[in-house]
Design a protein around this motif. Sequence first.
Motif, PDB file in Angstrom:
ATOM      1  N   TYR A  15      60.037 -64.973  73.046  1.00  0.00           N
ATOM      2  CA  TYR A  15      60.497 -63.775  72.797  1.00  0.00           C
ATOM      3  C   TYR A  15      61.853 -63.647  73.454  1.00  0.00           C
ATOM      4  O   TYR A  15      62.746 -62.770  72.903  1.00  0.00           O
ATOM      5  CB  TYR A  15      59.423 -63.002  72.247  1.00  0.00           C
ATOM      6  CG  TYR A  15      60.286 -61.041  71.608  1.00  0.00           C
ATOM      7  CD1 TYR A  15      60.407 -61.273  70.398  1.00  0.00           C
ATOM      8  CD2 TYR A  15      60.757 -60.497  72.621  1.00  0.00           C
ATOM      9  CE1 TYR A  15      60.414 -60.361  69.749  1.00  0.00           C
ATOM     10  CE2 TYR A  15      61.540 -59.176  71.499  1.00  0.00           C
ATOM     11  CZ  TYR A  15      61.351 -59.647  70.130  1.00  0.00           C
ATOM     12  OH  TYR A  15      61.935 -58.423  69.556  1.00  0.00           O
ATOM     13  N   ARG A  18      64.507 -65.910  73.535  1.00  0.00           N
ATOM     14  CA  ARG A  18      65.590 -65.515  72.419  1.00  0.00           C
ATOM     15  C   ARG A  18      66.462 -64.906  72.577  1.00  0.00           C
ATOM     16  O   ARG A  18      67.465 -65.057  71.497  1.00  0.00           O
ATOM     17  CB  ARG A  18      64.055 -65.832  71.181  1.00  0.00           C
ATOM     18  CG  ARG A  18      65.108 -66.210  69.825  1.00  0.00           C
ATOM     19  CD  ARG A  18      64.165 -66.456  68.148  1.00  0.00           C
ATOM     20  NE  ARG A  18      63.108 -67.480  68.690  1.00  0.00           N
ATOM     21  CZ  ARG A  18      63.905 -68.771  68.063  1.00  0.00           C
ATOM     22  NH1 ARG A  18      65.021 -68.984  67.540  1.00  0.00           N
ATOM     23  NH2 ARG A  18      63.220 -69.797  68.107  1.00  0.00           N
ATOM     24  N   GLU A  19      65.666 -63.210  71.712  1.00  0.00           N
ATOM     25  CA  GLU A  19      66.994 -62.436  72.170  1.00  0.00           C
ATOM     26  C   GLU A  19      67.419 -62.660  73.244  1.00  0.00           C
ATOM     27  O   GLU A  19      69.192 -61.972  71.884  1.00  0.00           O
ATOM     28  CB  GLU A  19      66.319 -61.191  72.350  1.00  0.00           C
ATOM     29  CG  GLU A  19      66.457 -59.777  71.904  1.00  0.00           C
ATOM     30  CD  GLU A  19      66.235 -58.640  72.659  1.00  0.00           C
ATOM     31  OE1 GLU A  19      65.622 -58.281  73.429  1.00  0.00           O
ATOM     32  OE2 GLU A  19      65.364 -57.604  71.118  1.00  0.00           O
ATOM     33  N   LEU A  21      69.499 -64.861  74.122  1.00  0.00           N
ATOM     34  CA  LEU A  21      70.318 -66.178  73.549  1.00  0.00           C
ATOM     35  C   LEU A  21      70.785 -66.049  72.439  1.00  0.00           C
ATOM     36  O   LEU A  21      72.086 -66.607  72.132  1.00  0.00           O
ATOM     37  CB  LEU A  21      70.088 -67.398  73.761  1.00  0.00           C
ATOM     38  CG  LEU A  21      69.068 -67.983  75.210  1.00  0.00           C
ATOM     39  CD1 LEU A  21      68.182 -69.523  74.899  1.00  0.00           C
ATOM     40  CD2 LEU A  21      70.581 -68.868  76.554  1.00  0.00           C
ATOM     41  N   GLU A  22      70.040 -65.494  71.609  1.00  0.00           N
ATOM     42  CA  GLU A  22      70.330 -65.393  70.039  1.00  0.00           C
ATOM     43  C   GLU A  22      72.419 -64.026  70.452  1.00  0.00           C
ATOM     44  O   GLU A  22      72.969 -64.000  69.256  1.00  0.00           O
ATOM     45  CB  GLU A  22      69.476 -64.805  69.290  1.00  0.00           C
ATOM     46  CG  GLU A  22      68.930 -65.428  68.645  1.00  0.00           C
ATOM     47  CD  GLU A  22      67.768 -65.534  67.650  1.00  0.00           C
ATOM     48  OE1 GLU A  22      67.573 -63.411  67.705  1.00  0.00           O
ATOM     49  OE2 GLU A  22      67.645 -66.253  67.344  1.00  0.00           O
ATOM     50  N   ARG A  23      72.152 -63.072  70.799  1.00  0.00           N
ATOM     51  CA  ARG A  23      73.165 -61.982  71.486  1.00  0.00           C
ATOM     52  C   ARG A  23      74.708 -62.819  72.313  1.00  0.00           C
ATOM     53  O   ARG A  23      76.173 -63.014  72.103  1.00  0.00           O
ATOM     54  CB  ARG A  23      73.179 -61.567  72.846  1.00  0.00           C
ATOM     55  CG  ARG A  23      71.909 -61.023  72.173  1.00  0.00           C
ATOM     56  CD  ARG A  23      71.856 -59.578  73.529  1.00  0.00           C
ATOM     57  NE  ARG A  23      71.176 -58.742  73.301  1.00  0.00           N
ATOM     58  CZ  ARG A  23      70.031 -57.870  74.116  1.00  0.00           C
ATOM     59  NH1 ARG A  23      70.190 -58.279  75.486  1.00  0.00           N
ATOM     60  NH2 ARG A  23      68.824 -57.677  73.827  1.00  0.00           N
ATOM     61  N   GLY A  24      74.555 -64.330  72.393  1.00  0.00           N
ATOM     62  CA  GLY A  24      75.781 -65.236  72.771  1.00  0.00           C
ATOM     63  C   GLY A  24      76.372 -64.767  73.852  1.00  0.00           C
ATOM     64  O   GLY A  24      77.467 -65.542  74.928  1.00  0.00           O
ATOM     65  N   PRO A  28      72.441 -71.354  78.070  1.00  0.00           N
ATOM     66  CA  PRO A  28      71.278 -71.074  78.009  1.00  0.00           C
ATOM     67  C   PRO A  28      70.846 -72.039  79.785  1.00  0.00           C
ATOM     68  O   PRO A  28      70.000 -72.254  80.369  1.00  0.00           O
ATOM     69  CB  PRO A  28      70.527 -72.584  77.185  1.00  0.00           C
ATOM     70  CG  PRO A  28      72.526 -73.188  76.704  1.00  0.00           C
ATOM     71  CD  PRO A  28      72.739 -71.856  76.221  1.00  0.00           C
ATOM     72  N   LEU A  53      62.324 -73.919  73.361  1.00  0.00           N
ATOM     73  CA  LEU A  53      63.149 -72.992  73.138  1.00  0.00           C
ATOM     74  C   LEU A  53      64.796 -72.940  73.723  1.00  0.00           C
ATOM     75  O   LEU A  53      65.568 -73.201  73.220  1.00  0.00           O
ATOM     76  CB  LEU A  53      62.215 -71.429  72.855  1.00  0.00           C
ATOM     77  CG  LEU A  53      63.691 -70.257  72.556  1.00  0.00           C
ATOM     78  CD1 LEU A  53      64.017 -70.449  71.224  1.00  0.00           C
ATOM     79  CD2 LEU A  53      63.029 -69.016  73.051  1.00  0.00           C
ATOM     80  N   GLU A  56      66.364 -76.209  72.393  1.00  0.00           N
ATOM     81  CA  GLU A  56      66.702 -76.155  71.072  1.00  0.00           C
ATOM     82  C   GLU A  56      68.375 -75.554  70.825  1.00  0.00           C
ATOM     83  O   GLU A  56      68.678 -75.444  70.245  1.00  0.00           O
ATOM     84  CB  GLU A  56      65.438 -74.581  70.199  1.00  0.00           C
ATOM     85  CG  GLU A  56      66.198 -74.333  69.037  1.00  0.00           C
ATOM     86  CD  GLU A  56      65.650 -73.179  68.509  1.00  0.00           C
ATOM     87  OE1 GLU A  56      65.639 -72.200  67.541  1.00  0.00           O
ATOM     88  OE2 GLU A  56      63.970 -73.343  68.810  1.00  0.00           O
ATOM     89  N   PHE A  57      68.246 -74.340  71.619  1.00  0.00           N
ATOM     90  CA  PHE A  57      69.462 -73.439  72.567  1.00  0.00           C
ATOM     91  C   PHE A  57      70.722 -74.375  72.221  1.00  0.00           C
ATOM     92  O   PHE A  57      71.419 -73.577  73.092  1.00  0.00           O
ATOM     93  CB  PHE A  57      69.355 -71.982  72.568  1.00  0.00           C
ATOM     94  CG  PHE A  57      69.212 -71.365  71.531  1.00  0.00           C
ATOM     95  CD1 PHE A  57      70.214 -70.392  71.398  1.00  0.00           C
ATOM     96  CD2 PHE A  57      67.498 -70.954  71.992  1.00  0.00           C
ATOM     97  CE1 PHE A  57      69.855 -69.065  70.504  1.00  0.00           C
ATOM     98  CE2 PHE A  57      67.224 -70.000  70.542  1.00  0.00           C
ATOM     99  CZ  PHE A  57      68.519 -68.709  69.490  1.00  0.00           C
TER     100      PHE A  57
END
Length: 293
Positions: A15, A18-19, A21-24, A28, A53, A56-57
């Motif tokens: 969790y 993901r949080e 990496l989604e911030r960019g 990764p 995960l 995926e990133f």
Amino acid sequence: MAALLQASAYSGDAYNIREILERGKVRPDAADSELTTPLMLASAAGHLDCVKLLVEFGAYINARRSTGTSSLFLAAQGGHLEVVRFLFDVGALIDSQSNNGATSLFIASQMGHMEVVRYLCSKGANINLCLHDKTTPIFVASQNGHDAIVRQLVSSGADVNCRREDGTSPLWIACQMGHVVVVQTLLDLGAESDKPRNDDGVTPLFKAASKGYRTITNCLLKRKANLGLQKSGYSPLHAAAYFGHLSVVQLMLENGANADLKDKDGLTAAQLSAKRGFDSISRIISLQQNTVY
């Protein structure tokens, strides 16, 4: 943030990964000072969901640490079969070598991870890739007593008589370490019982005798291992006598060891054991001598 990503990868917090990496704001593949990436940490810890995960990133599957080890290597080291499977399926290089020459197959063989070894062999891992000193997967499997892995490697084409740069063979090292089952397996699979080490000419029998391994000594004697003087100037009987291994001395005498042989210093095994304070051994050997001193 990079440190938090690494900590999350190692602890298995998908969790949080993901949080972050989604911030960019963090790549990764953000690595530490030793070039260890989050994917390596997740692979080493066996967190398959985190591994998937990160891939995926866009995590680079074949990145290498400063030691040359990869995510696949670290997963194999930990015995994490499902992670190994996934990484291979998405393109991990199966024969990637560390700085000292170790592969994923090598480390799995060393650590005793049979299922990983079987899988890597089934996918065509090169069983002949070795460390810079010519230490092979079958050597380290023998050294660590992993009998099933030894059998798997031989069935996949490993040379049972391969030798390290110093001349040490899988059988030699198994004798030194006292791995009875591995010794018997190697002999059954065609290991040469008298293959010596280069520098001193010490054979597997000499090493087993010096360590007091009676069962291994018996296995080697059944294969007609050489009881004579070695390059070092001592016989296996001298070795057992020197270290006070009574049962091994008796076994070798029963199998025809020459009690009259003199070492490089002109001493028989009886004289050598007496000098070492093993009087009972000296008397037993003396009873088998033809020469009177």
